[in-house]
Design a protein around this motif. Structure first.
Motif, PDB file in Angstrom:
ATOM      1  N   THR A 179       1.028  -1.380   0.244  1.00 10.29           N
ATOM      2  CA  THR A 179       0.117   0.001   0.288  1.00 10.29           C
ATOM      3  C   THR A 179       0.924   1.338  -0.290  1.00 10.29           C
ATOM      4  O   THR A 179       0.635   2.337  -1.220  1.00 10.29           O
ATOM      5  N   THR A 180       1.408   1.473   1.026  1.00  5.12           N
ATOM      6  CA  THR A 180       2.484   2.692   0.596  1.00  5.12           C
ATOM      7  C   THR A 180       3.419   2.566  -0.521  1.00  5.12           C
ATOM      8  O   THR A 180       3.253   3.743  -0.695  1.00  5.12           O
ATOM      9  N   ILE A 181       3.502   1.698  -0.918  1.00  6.64           N
ATOM     10  CA  ILE A 181       4.095   1.484  -2.646  1.00  6.64           C
ATOM     11  C   ILE A 181       2.943   2.361  -3.961  1.00  6.64           C
ATOM     12  O   ILE A 181       4.062   3.719  -4.434  1.00  6.64           O
ATOM     13  N   VAL A 182       2.201   1.981  -3.656  1.00  9.79           N
ATOM     14  CA  VAL A 182       1.193   2.253  -4.648  1.00  9.79           C
ATOM     15  C   VAL A 182       0.955   4.087  -3.772  1.00  9.79           C
ATOM     16  O   VAL A 182       1.036   4.059  -5.283  1.00  9.79           O
ATOM     17  N   VAL A 183       0.612   4.245  -2.964  1.00  7.12           N
ATOM     18  CA  VAL A 183       0.548   5.830  -2.831  1.00  7.12           C
ATOM     19  C   VAL A 183       1.359   6.422  -2.832  1.00  7.12           C
ATOM     20  O   VAL A 183       1.115   7.239  -3.465  1.00  7.12           O
ATOM     21  N   TYR A 184       2.627   6.482  -2.483  1.00  6.52           N
ATOM     22  CA  TYR A 184       3.793   6.658  -3.061  1.00  6.52           C
ATOM     23  C   TYR A 184       3.833   7.214  -4.446  1.00  6.52           C
ATOM     24  O   TYR A 184       4.346   8.427  -4.869  1.00  6.52           O
ATOM     25  N   LEU A 185       3.938   6.119  -5.019  1.00  7.62           N
ATOM     26  CA  LEU A 185       3.728   6.021  -6.139  1.00  7.62           C
ATOM     27  C   LEU A 185       2.767   7.194  -7.327  1.00  7.62           C
ATOM     28  O   LEU A 185       3.674   8.319  -7.863  1.00  7.62           O
ATOM     29  N   PHE A 186       1.622   7.244  -7.006  1.00 12.14           N
ATOM     30  CA  PHE A 186       0.350   8.083  -7.501  1.00 12.14           C
ATOM     31  C   PHE A 186       0.223   9.746  -7.154  1.00 12.14           C
ATOM     32  O   PHE A 186      -0.178  10.340  -7.241  1.00 12.14           O
ATOM     33  N   ILE A 187       1.263   9.776  -5.451  1.00 11.53           N
ATOM     34  CA  ILE A 187       1.292  10.830  -5.082  1.00 11.53           C
ATOM     35  C   ILE A 187       2.567  11.912  -5.782  1.00 11.53           C
ATOM     36  O   ILE A 187       2.718  12.804  -6.183  1.00 11.53           O
ATOM     37  N   LEU A 188       3.844  11.216  -5.957  1.00  9.11           N
ATOM     38  CA  LEU A 188       4.516  11.769  -6.616  1.00  9.11           C
ATOM     39  C   LEU A 188       4.628  11.605  -8.444  1.00  9.11           C
ATOM     40  O   LEU A 188       5.929  12.873  -9.217  1.00  9.11           O
ATOM     41  N   ILE A 189       4.280  11.365  -9.345  1.00  7.10           N
ATOM     42  CA  ILE A 189       3.817  10.893  -9.698  1.00  7.10           C
ATOM     43  C   ILE A 189       3.559  11.777 -10.846  1.00  7.10           C
ATOM     44  O   ILE A 189       4.185  12.459 -11.868  1.00  7.10           O
ATOM     45  N   THR A 190       2.282  13.078 -10.430  1.00 12.58           N
ATOM     46  CA  THR A 190       1.717  14.301 -10.883  1.00 12.58           C
ATOM     47  C   THR A 190       3.468  15.211 -10.772  1.00 12.58           C
ATOM     48  O   THR A 190       3.365  16.009 -11.819  1.00 12.58           O
ATOM     49  N   PRO A 191       3.951  15.205  -9.786  1.00  9.37           N
ATOM     50  CA  PRO A 191       4.581  16.253  -9.569  1.00  9.37           C
ATOM     51  C   PRO A 191       5.568  16.272 -10.891  1.00  9.37           C
ATOM     52  O   PRO A 191       6.616  17.507 -11.234  1.00  9.37           O
TER      53      PRO A 191
END
Length: 295
Positions: A179-191
């Motif tokens: 879950t942590t791996i997926v959450v950071y993917l979607f939080i960081l991908i837009t910046p």
């Protein structure tokens, strides 16, 4: 994890259908608009993030706790380069059948990377299978042909980036929850996508472009959820053959929408890639089971 093979297969097939629709819609947008590939990536994944936000919020703040923030930033940055390469190839456009077949080489790059950087033991048989897969990619690319276009290498670059990304996820999974791996993917991908778009004169999309981008974002969210569900229901080795359906699905989309018919060499090259990936996948799975039994 409970094993639900039928549900896993259905979820993976659904993901393949949705990804084929995404690829076709991206090419349609590129043909009818002057929007840059960097802007497409930015808005597509921004809208996907908005659609996925309820699922991410349900995960809670605790999943953001990590001691590996730098690793998360680097892996997402590499993933974004892969996304940019892939969308650039579709917008150019290259034939969908060619791009998706070359994307399938990603597990082959991952095998080489595991041997070089993770120091995993890769036997002669797996190395031979990897070389066989890359020879299939060469058949599809035909770099020796006079009409060879270097743009065709963009999907290969994307496959390489996503292989590096998968190896980093494999390393991180020993310390972080999925879950942590997926959450950071979607939080960081837009910046990251925003930085790339700003470097290419970011402009607001037209009403027509906005409609396509919202739809692409929605379908991207659906596809990501379907893949996540598939891996919740069944293991990777079982799901791998269903993932290969993305090739005929994308060929069908290209034929139906753009009337493009792939040459015979596609099927020969793809067959070599698929045989190589199947051998590597099942040999890795067998080695993992043997390790568990001996523990």
């Amino acid at each position: 994890m409970l094993h639900h093979p039928i549900k896993g297969a259905v979820a993976m097939i659904l993901a393949g259908v949705v990804f084929a629709a995404i690829n076709a819609l991206t090419q349609i947008l590129g043909l009818h608009s002057a929007i840059s590939s960097q802007s497409v990536a930015l808005y597509q994944y921004l809208f996907a993030l908005l659609f996925l936000a309820p699922s991410l919020f349900r995960a809670g703040k605790s999943v953001l706790k990590t001691r590996y923030l730098t690793w998360h930033i680097v892996r997402v940055g590499i993933s974004v380069i892969g996304i940019q390469c892939w969308i650039s190839a579709l917008i150019y456009p290259i034939p969908i059948w060619q791009g998706i077949a070359l994307i399938m080489t990603s597990p082959l790059f991952a095998t080489l990377g595991a041997a070089l950087f993770l120091k995993e033991k890769v036997g002669a048989n797996r190395l031979f299978a990897t070389l066989l897969g890359f020879s299939g990619a060469m058949l599809i690319l035909k770099p020796w042909a006079e009409d060879f276009n270097p743009v065709a290498l963009l999907p290969v670059a994307a496959a390489l980036c996503w292989a590096i990304y998968s190896l980093m996820v494999k390393k991180l999974s020993a310390h972080e929850s999925p879950t942590t791996i997926v959450v950071y993917l979607f939080i960081l991908i837009t910046p990251f996508n925003l930085l790339m778009a700003l470097n290419n004169s970011l402009v607001a999309p037209t009403a027509m472009e906005l409609g396509y981008l919202i739809l692409l974002g929605f379908l991207t969210a659906i596809a990501q959820l379907a893949v996540a569900k598939a891996y919740n229901f069944a293991d990777a080795a079982y799901l791998q053959p269903f993932d290969f359906l993305k090739l005929p699905l994308n060929v069908l989309a290209g034929w139906w929408i753009f009337s493009t018919v792939p040459p015979g060499r596609l099927w020969l090259g793809a067959a070599l890639i698929i045989i190589a990936i199947l051998y590597i996948t099942y040999s890795e799975n067998a080695a993992q089971k043997a390790k568990v039994r001996s523990a």
